[in-house]
Motif scaffolding. Structure first.
Motif, PDB file in Angstrom:
ATOM      1  N   VAL A  39      45.294  75.182 -23.198  1.00  0.00           N
ATOM      2  CA  VAL A  39      44.237  74.929 -22.165  1.00  0.00           C
ATOM      3  C   VAL A  39      43.632  76.238 -21.689  1.00  0.00           C
ATOM      4  O   VAL A  39      42.314  76.344 -21.485  1.00  0.00           O
ATOM      5  CB  VAL A  39      44.882  73.954 -21.330  1.00  0.00           C
ATOM      6  N   GLU A  40      44.720  77.118 -21.385  1.00  0.00           N
ATOM      7  CA  GLU A  40      43.892  78.473 -20.748  1.00  0.00           C
ATOM      8  C   GLU A  40      42.942  79.237 -21.741  1.00  0.00           C
ATOM      9  O   GLU A  40      42.134  79.729 -21.414  1.00  0.00           O
ATOM     10  CB  GLU A  40      45.111  79.466 -20.345  1.00  0.00           C
ATOM     11  N   ALA A  67      41.121  66.899 -22.879  1.00  0.00           N
ATOM     12  CA  ALA A  67      41.652  66.049 -23.852  1.00  0.00           C
ATOM     13  C   ALA A  67      43.257  66.336 -24.042  1.00  0.00           C
ATOM     14  O   ALA A  67      43.975  65.917 -23.869  1.00  0.00           O
ATOM     15  CB  ALA A  67      40.944  66.153 -25.169  1.00  0.00           C
ATOM     16  N   ILE A  68      43.399  67.778 -24.035  1.00  0.00           N
ATOM     17  CA  ILE A  68      44.749  68.111 -23.890  1.00  0.00           C
ATOM     18  C   ILE A  68      45.517  67.982 -22.590  1.00  0.00           C
ATOM     19  O   ILE A  68      46.631  67.503 -22.696  1.00  0.00           O
ATOM     20  CB  ILE A  68      44.779  69.619 -24.399  1.00  0.00           C
ATOM     21  N   ASP A  69      44.744  68.253 -21.460  1.00  0.00           N
ATOM     22  CA  ASP A  69      45.374  68.193 -20.159  1.00  0.00           C
ATOM     23  C   ASP A  69      44.216  67.562 -19.486  1.00  0.00           C
ATOM     24  O   ASP A  69      43.578  68.121 -18.794  1.00  0.00           O
ATOM     25  CB  ASP A  69      45.960  69.644 -19.668  1.00  0.00           C
ATOM     26  N   PRO A  70      44.398  66.293 -19.324  1.00  0.00           N
ATOM     27  CA  PRO A  70      43.328  65.429 -18.597  1.00  0.00           C
ATOM     28  C   PRO A  70      43.416  65.758 -17.059  1.00  0.00           C
ATOM     29  O   PRO A  70      42.278  65.333 -16.474  1.00  0.00           O
ATOM     30  CB  PRO A  70      43.613  63.855 -18.832  1.00  0.00           C
ATOM     31  N   ILE A  71      44.262  66.371 -16.309  1.00  0.00           N
ATOM     32  CA  ILE A  71      44.376  66.709 -15.168  1.00  0.00           C
ATOM     33  C   ILE A  71      44.379  68.080 -14.775  1.00  0.00           C
ATOM     34  O   ILE A  71      44.720  68.628 -13.677  1.00  0.00           O
ATOM     35  CB  ILE A  71      45.269  66.023 -14.186  1.00  0.00           C
ATOM     36  N   ASP A  72      43.893  68.869 -15.528  1.00  0.00           N
ATOM     37  CA  ASP A  72      44.046  70.471 -15.565  1.00  0.00           C
ATOM     38  C   ASP A  72      42.477  70.528 -14.526  1.00  0.00           C
ATOM     39  O   ASP A  72      41.415  70.129 -15.121  1.00  0.00           O
ATOM     40  CB  ASP A  72      43.754  71.214 -16.875  1.00  0.00           C
TER      41      ASP A  72
END
Length: 283
Positions: A39-40, A67-72
């Protein structure tokens, strides 16, 4: 310097000042280090692409990040800000609503409320935000004993699948034809339609199945599976010009799987029969 909150959100690379309500959000740790690093990397790549002027590719990376981390929080806010700055207020509002939909089932009403407040400050009143506010109110009522029993349970959100396609552009005199090949065994499309920014359906065409082992026209990248269907759509000069210059597509694609229309992703193979290949490849 502009005071536009959307521009501030795009430029945000460190936690906001403690006086801002959104700074008090306490995000959970990522599921694993690999997901966090992915994500980063996607967020950093989006910043570089945006600085280079490639807004389309930057948006694609941010969509992948959420999509990978919906709450980032960072990926979510940058995506919403980019959509708003591009004039897609509807998309930005839906992104705030999506984030809230994922946070509420976690029981974090405070974080959902903070994000609703932040989204309202950026976009003002919007139907998607009003709907999100009602969901938050329902979650708050559920906190009180005796009321919770009569409050409907919030469904756990899920990401709708997207139907992948690859495409080529063919010229036939004054006409342009877009040949798409794609779908999977699990997501077999029966039709594809072209939809403009006002949700008007421009054209709908039925898909033609590709038999197992049948070689399609579009080149299949190494490691990817061939498509299971193909279809040809007519596209305008403006559409082709947008592809050649790397500008956002004036339309979106949807594929019918079963009785449901799903988002179709399209990847450019750079194949241009009847015309020279463009200088810019759009993914």
């Amino acid at each position: 310097m502009s005071d536009d909150l959307r521009l501030r959100a795009l430029a945000e690379v460190s936690p906001p000042d403690a006086s801002e309500p959104e700074a008090r959000v306490d995000l959970p740790e990522p599921i694993d280090d690999r997901s966090h690093s992915d994500v980063e990397a996607l967020k950093d790549g989006a910043v570089m692409l945006l600085e280079a002027g490639n807004r389309v590719a930057a948006l694609a990376l941010l969509w992948s990040a959420v999509a990978i981390d919906p709450i980032d929080l960072g990926a979510h806010r940058r995506l919403a800000a980019m959509l708003a700055n591009a004039g897609d207020v509807e998309g930005a509002a839906n992104e705030y609503a999506r984030y809230i939909d994922f946070v509420l089932p976690l029981g974090d009403v405070g974080r959902a409320t903070n994000e609703l407040q932040y989204g309202a400050r950026m976009l003002g009143g919007h139907a998607a935000l009003h709907e999100a506010a009602e969901k938050i109110a329902t979650a708050v009522r559920a906190l009180v004993p005796g009321i919770a029993a009569s409050t409907p349970t919030l469904p756990a959100p899920h990401l709708l699948p997207k139907v992948p396609f690859r495409f080529c552009i063919h010229d036939d005199g004054g006409l342009h034809w877009m040949q798409l090949e794609g779908g999977t065994a699990e997501l077999t499309p029966s039709a594809v339609r072209l939809v403009d920014r006002d949700d008007n359906v421009i054209e709908t065409r039925k898909c033609i199945p590709l038999a197992p082992g049948q070689k399609g026209h579009a080149r299949v990248p190494e490691g990817e599976t061939p498509g299971v269907a193909w279809v040809v759509l007519s596209v305008s000069d403006d559409f082709v010009a947008a592809l050649d210059t790397g500008k956002p597509m004036p339309y979106r694609f949807e594929a019918k799987v079963g009785d449901e229309w799903l988002v179709a992703t399209v990847a450019d193979t750079a194949c241009r029969l009847g015309r020279r290949s463009p200088n810019v490849a759009v993914s």
